[in-house]
Design a protein around this motif. Structure first.
Motif, short mmCIF file in Angstrom:
data_model
loop_
_atom_site.label_atom_id
_atom_site.label_comp_id
_atom_site.label_asym_id
_atom_site.label_seq_id
_atom_site.Cartn_x
_atom_site.Cartn_y
_atom_site.Cartn_z
N UNK A 155 4.18 -5.62 -8.04
CA UNK A 155 2.72 -5.65 -8.06
C UNK A 155 2.13 -4.29 -7.67
N UNK A 156 1.14 -3.84 -8.45
CA UNK A 156 0.51 -2.54 -8.20
C UNK A 156 -0.99 -2.64 -8.34
N UNK A 157 -1.69 -1.79 -7.63
CA UNK A 157 -3.13 -1.65 -7.83
C UNK A 157 -3.43 -0.19 -8.13
N UNK A 158 -4.31 0.02 -9.13
CA UNK A 158 -4.66 1.39 -9.53
C UNK A 158 -5.99 1.78 -8.94
N UNK A 159 -6.04 2.98 -8.37
CA UNK A 159 -7.28 3.51 -7.82
C UNK A 159 -7.59 4.85 -8.49
N UNK A 160 -8.87 5.23 -8.50
CA UNK A 160 -9.18 6.56 -9.01
C UNK A 160 -8.61 7.64 -8.09
N UNK A 161 -8.54 8.86 -8.57
CA UNK A 161 -8.12 9.97 -7.73
C UNK A 161 -9.05 10.11 -6.53
N UNK A 162 -8.48 10.59 -5.43
CA UNK A 162 -9.30 10.76 -4.22
C UNK A 162 -10.42 11.77 -4.44
N UNK A 163 -10.18 12.76 -5.31
CA UNK A 163 -11.22 13.78 -5.55
C UNK A 163 -12.19 13.35 -6.65
N UNK A 164 -12.00 12.17 -7.23
CA UNK A 164 -12.94 11.63 -8.20
C UNK A 164 -12.83 12.20 -9.60
N UNK A 200 0.80 -1.23 0.00
CA UNK A 200 0.00 0.00 0.00
C UNK A 200 0.82 1.26 0.00
N UNK A 201 2.09 1.15 -0.39
CA UNK A 201 2.89 2.35 -0.58
C UNK A 201 2.22 3.17 -1.68
N UNK A 202 1.96 4.43 -1.40
CA UNK A 202 1.14 5.23 -2.33
C UNK A 202 2.01 6.05 -3.28
N UNK A 203 1.69 5.96 -4.55
CA UNK A 203 2.27 6.91 -5.50
C UNK A 203 1.17 7.30 -6.49
N UNK A 204 1.53 8.07 -7.49
CA UNK A 204 0.52 8.46 -8.48
C UNK A 204 1.07 8.19 -9.87
N UNK A 205 0.17 8.06 -10.85
CA UNK A 205 0.65 7.84 -12.22
C UNK A 205 -0.31 8.45 -13.22
N UNK A 206 0.15 8.58 -14.42
CA UNK A 206 -0.69 9.04 -15.53
C UNK A 206 -0.97 10.53 -15.48
N UNK A 207 -1.66 11.01 -16.49
CA UNK A 207 -2.02 12.43 -16.57
C UNK A 207 -3.48 12.54 -16.93
N UNK A 208 -4.19 13.42 -16.25
CA UNK A 208 -5.58 13.70 -16.65
C UNK A 208 -5.56 14.49 -17.95
N UNK A 263 -5.70 17.47 -24.31
CA UNK A 263 -4.25 17.38 -24.09
C UNK A 263 -3.95 16.88 -22.68
N UNK A 264 -2.74 16.38 -22.51
CA UNK A 264 -2.31 15.97 -21.17
C UNK A 264 -2.08 17.19 -20.29
N UNK A 265 -2.50 17.11 -19.04
CA UNK A 265 -2.28 18.21 -18.10
C UNK A 265 -1.30 17.76 -17.01
N UNK A 266 -1.03 18.66 -16.09
CA UNK A 266 -0.12 18.35 -14.99
C UNK A 266 -0.78 17.46 -13.93
N UNK A 267 -2.08 17.35 -13.93
CA UNK A 267 -2.77 16.58 -12.88
C UNK A 267 -2.62 15.08 -13.11
N UNK A 268 -2.36 14.36 -12.04
CA UNK A 268 -2.18 12.91 -12.19
C UNK A 268 -3.52 12.21 -12.41
N UNK A 269 -3.45 10.99 -12.91
CA UNK A 269 -4.66 10.26 -13.29
C UNK A 269 -5.11 9.25 -12.23
N UNK A 270 -4.16 8.47 -11.72
CA UNK A 270 -4.51 7.41 -10.76
C UNK A 270 -3.70 7.57 -9.50
N UNK A 271 -4.25 7.04 -8.42
CA UNK A 271 -3.41 6.73 -7.27
C UNK A 271 -2.96 5.28 -7.44
N UNK A 272 -1.72 5.00 -7.08
CA UNK A 272 -1.20 3.65 -7.24
C UNK A 272 -0.79 3.13 -5.87
N UNK A 273 -1.26 1.93 -5.54
CA UNK A 273 -0.79 1.26 -4.33
C UNK A 273 0.24 0.23 -4.75
#
Ligand SMILES: [Zn+2]
Ligand SMILES: [Zn+2]
Length: 277
Positions: free
Chosen positions: A254-263, A222-230, A237-247
């Motif tokens: 092994x990783x699990x992708x979650x939606x952003x906390x703000x939805x 469950x170490x948290x990081x982020x990936x992708x671009x919204x 176009x790609x923006x600076x905002x990340x797309x997923x939270x990654x555990x």
């Protein structure tokens, strides 16, 4: 995996009061506190000995050192940093880190907690200044103070939490010093507000340790990081905002992708480098 283990707590200042219970309840673990372990060599709050590494490095180094010095397989350490809140204007913050080390299996799990629930602050006074309001604000009595001679940066007293004692110390020190800084004593045993934050963080660390990687069974998943671009909602176009939270697993890939906390699934065009350069 950690049922019934013995853990050395690489921290002074009675932090076991905040840490023991969650670990006991979850793992039936026993926490041991060395009486002669000097964590001050890693740096002190009061600035008498500066920290060498970052708080993150220090909280891991302290725990590792305790494992080695006392021949334990498991250790916990905690570090707090206090200052202006990084995002909230004019608010003080307490940033706490807590590490768990399993030295045999080379497992290092670090959790953090950032909060504005802190009395952190200071007031510089001269002999005739009134400081009653400050005492009330920092919950003096249940919470302690440090007295420092300003200018010389010398600590005059620590752990002051009785008003008579405070007035007496000020009276005698004002004979020698013009300005004295009253600063909140952030050591856990002098600061119940901080002790509560440490307890909350210990609960968080326990729940991290209970999560096991689905691929390799390592605890601490469950170490948290982020990936992708919204993508921009207007032009795509790609923006600076990340797309997923990654555990993440702390050992394997092994990783699990979650939606952003703000939805959010699309970015407002104001964050878009094309629509709003
Ligand atoms: Zn755009
Ligand atoms: Zn894994």
């Amino acid at each position: 995996m950690y049922n019934g283990i013995n853990i050395i707590l690489a921290s002074k200042h009675k932090k076991e009061q905040a840490i023991q219970q969650p670990f006991e309840e979850a793992f039936n673990a026993k926490i041991f506190v060395p009486h002669d372990y000097d964590t001050d060599k890693f740096g002190t709050f009061t600035g008498e000995i500066p920290r060498e590494g970052t708080a993150y490095e220090t909280v891991i180094a302290k725990a590792k050192q305790a494992c080695i010095s006392y021949h334990f397989d498991y250790a916990i350490a905690n570090e707090g940093s206090f200052g202006p809140h990084p995002a909230i204007y004019f608010a003080a913050s307490d940033i706490e880190l807590m590490s768990f080390i399993d030295i045999q299996n080379d497992i290092v799990v670090v959790e953090s907690e950032i909060t504005t629930e802190t009395n952190y602050g200071h007031l510089d006074i001269k002999i005739s200044d009134n400081y009653d309001e400050f005492l009330e604000k920092i919950k003096f009595g249940s919470h302690g103070l440090i007295l420092r001679a300003l200018g010389e940066n010398r600590i005059l007293a620590k752990g002051v939490n009785e008003v008579d004692n405070l007035r007496h110390l000020l009276k005698s020190n004002f004979r020698q010093y013009q300005t004295i800084r009253l600063e909140t004593d952030m050591r856990a045993m002098m600061n119940p507000t901080r002790m509560k934050v440490i307890n909350k963080l210990a609960v968080k660390l326990v729940s991290r340790l209970k999560q096991v990687c689905k691929q390799c069974n390592t605890p601490g998943f469950g170490k948290v990081s982020v990936s992708g671009r919204l993508l921009c909602e207007d032009c795509g176009s790609e923006t600076e905002l990340y797309q997923h939270r990654v555990l993440e697993c702390i050992k394997c890939n092994y990783q699990e992708y979650l939606p952003r906390a703000d939805g959010l699934t699309k970015s407002d065009s104001k964050y878009c480098p094309y629509c709003n350069p």
